[in-house]
Design an enzyme around this catalytic site. Structure first.
Site, PDB file in Angstrom:
ATOM      1  N   HIS A 306       0.722  -1.030  -0.122  1.00 49.15           N
ATOM      2  CA  HIS A 306       0.136   0.045   0.099  1.00 49.15           C
ATOM      3  C   HIS A 306       0.755   1.222  -0.056  1.00 49.15           C
ATOM      4  O   HIS A 306       1.932   1.126   0.712  1.00 49.15           O
ATOM      5  CB  HIS A 306      -1.135  -0.022   1.209  1.00 49.15           C
ATOM      6  N   ASP A 363      -7.928  -4.191  -0.485  1.00 47.37           N
ATOM      7  CA  ASP A 363      -8.365  -4.565  -1.921  1.00 47.37           C
ATOM      8  C   ASP A 363      -8.405  -5.905  -2.006  1.00 47.37           C
ATOM      9  O   ASP A 363      -9.157  -6.389  -2.776  1.00 47.37           O
ATOM     10  CB  ASP A 363      -7.492  -3.379  -2.713  1.00 47.37           C
TER      11      ASP A 363
END
Length: 428
Positions: A306, A363
């Protein structure tokens, strides 16, 4: 005297205030840099630029911390429902029982769409992306409430916020069913927010969809974990549009468009596409774990790592538990889910990924969860948008309350210097 920092550019000395946030984040206030020195700063992607002061969400990427209005995401995920968190994010405090009940009643009241709006769905081609429909329909909804386009008091703001939060799920469900030629399901006044959305998505006249409490909880959790995330691309878009004194509906609609991008809200869809590609090849997941490590390869393992979180994504840790529970509950036999679980297992035990802190992010798990729930890939980003609506509303409200100047970044021009117009007859 406030603390200051000194910037020296040749013979020019510039002194700027040092700004400290409540969590000890430190910034240099360069608001007068250009007027004092003639210089501006260049920070592509705004990675080191604070565009505003905000009291909504705190993120510490190094420590894996996420808090809404000071409350740790772990506590909210365990104890709250989405609508309670929405109120918290927008108004800054946890609601009283009376406030929550009153707001929930408004959401129930505002859930149906005007009958004329239902016909709008016939105007979109069946293959239209639901994010395009969502953005267009949010603006269309505002046409039926012109008094809310110029909000003058708190009561009007509450109405506008409630209408957007409520109707966005109806729009989403209708776009899904319209594309498939299914009849619309009207909102059920006795169902809670998430159960109502699932009803509108999946019920049929001959078979009403009744969400299992754990599935309803999982969807609540998905929305809570996506409700806000600081100054990301879509939130910054909403703030920028709102700074022009654009109304709440059009500002949120702009946020939908920003979220649509594959590098933002479309990331969980990309995870499923990757899993589909892996499944088609028939190769072992270990092959792709190794391929992603190769410098000669362009393959990227989607859903790992991330930009903000350098240790772990706290949302992913929370969601993983519910993904496992949902998979067991639904007893889904899906080869893509099997591949995902194997990739997760391999990456979490591989020194390469551990050393670089490339853990599965939100995600990765959200894509798996939504697929297990029967949500099609093209609807993933739409559900992200439903969850993010409270954050966008809160940012728009903050811009309005702070009286922020219209956003107008400068640039470093790199085009032609002055040149004379060439008549057509003299152009080669």
């Amino acid at each position: 005297m406030p603390e200051t920092a000194k910037i020296q550019i040749g013979d020019i000395n510039f002194e700027c205030p040092i700004i400290k946030g409540t969590e000890n984040e430190i910034a240099l206030d360069i608001g007068k840099l250009r007027s004092s020195t003639g210089y501006i700063t260049l920070d592509e992607g705004f990675a080191n630029t604070g565009a505003c002061k905000s009291s909504i969400t705190f993120i510490d990427g190094e420590q894996g911390i996420l808090r809404y209005r000071g409350y740790p995401i772990e506590q909210l995920a365990e104890h709250s429902r989405f609508i309670e968190v929405a109120w918290l994010i927008i108004w800054g405090e946890l609601p009283t029982k009376g406030q929550l009940n009153q707001f929930s009643s408004l959401l129930t009241e505002y859930a149906p769409l005007h009958t004329s709006l239902e016909h709008h769905f016939d105007g979109f081609p069946k293959e239209a992306h639901p994010m395009a429909i969502l953005s267009a329909m949010l603006n269309a909804v505002s046409c039926y409430d012109p008094d809310l386009l110029n909000i003058k008091d708190e009561n009007q703001f509450v109405q506008a916020a409630a209408k957007i939060i409520s109707k966005v799920r109806t729009i989403a469900a209708y776009s899904y069913r319209s594309a498939r030629g299914y009849p619309f399901n009207y909102p059920h006044p006795k169902l809670k927010y998430c159960a109502n959305f699932l009803h509108m998505m999946f019920s049929f006249p001959y078979e009403e969809y009744k969400a299992h409490p754990d599935i309803e909880k999982a969807l609540n959790l998905f929305f809570i974990l996506h409700a806000d995330h600081g100054q990301n691309c879509s939130a910054s878009t909403v703030r920028m549009v709102g700074s022009a004194k654009a109304d709440l509906f059009s500002s949120v609609s702009a946020g939908v468009c920003a979220l649509w991008g594959s590098l933002h809200g479309g990331a969980n869809s990309e995870v499923i596409k990757m899993l589909e590609d892996i499944h088609k090849t028939g190769k072992d997941p270990q092959y792709y774990i190794d391929l992603a490590k190769s410098k000669e390869s362009n393959f990227k393992l989607m859903g790992f790592g991330h930009r903000i979180y350098k240790s772990f994504d706290p949302r992913a840790k929370i969601l993983k538990e519910y993904v496992d529970k949902a998979l067991n509950l639904l007893n889904k036999k899906d080869p893509l889910l099997d591949i995902a679980k194997k990739l997760e297992e391999l990456a979490l035990s591989d020194p390469y990924y551990i050393e670089r802190k490339l853990y599965p992010n939100v995600d990765f798990y959200s894509g798996i969860l939504l697929r297990a729930m029967g949500i099609p890939n093209e609807m993933f980003t739409v559900l992200f948008a439903i969850g993010r609506i409270p954050g966008w509303i809160a940012h728009w409200k903050e811009v309005l309350e702070q009286g922020e100047k219209i956003s107008r970044p400068r640039q470093i021009y790199t085009g032609h210097t002055i040149r004379d117009y060439v008549p057509m007859k003299n152009r080669g």
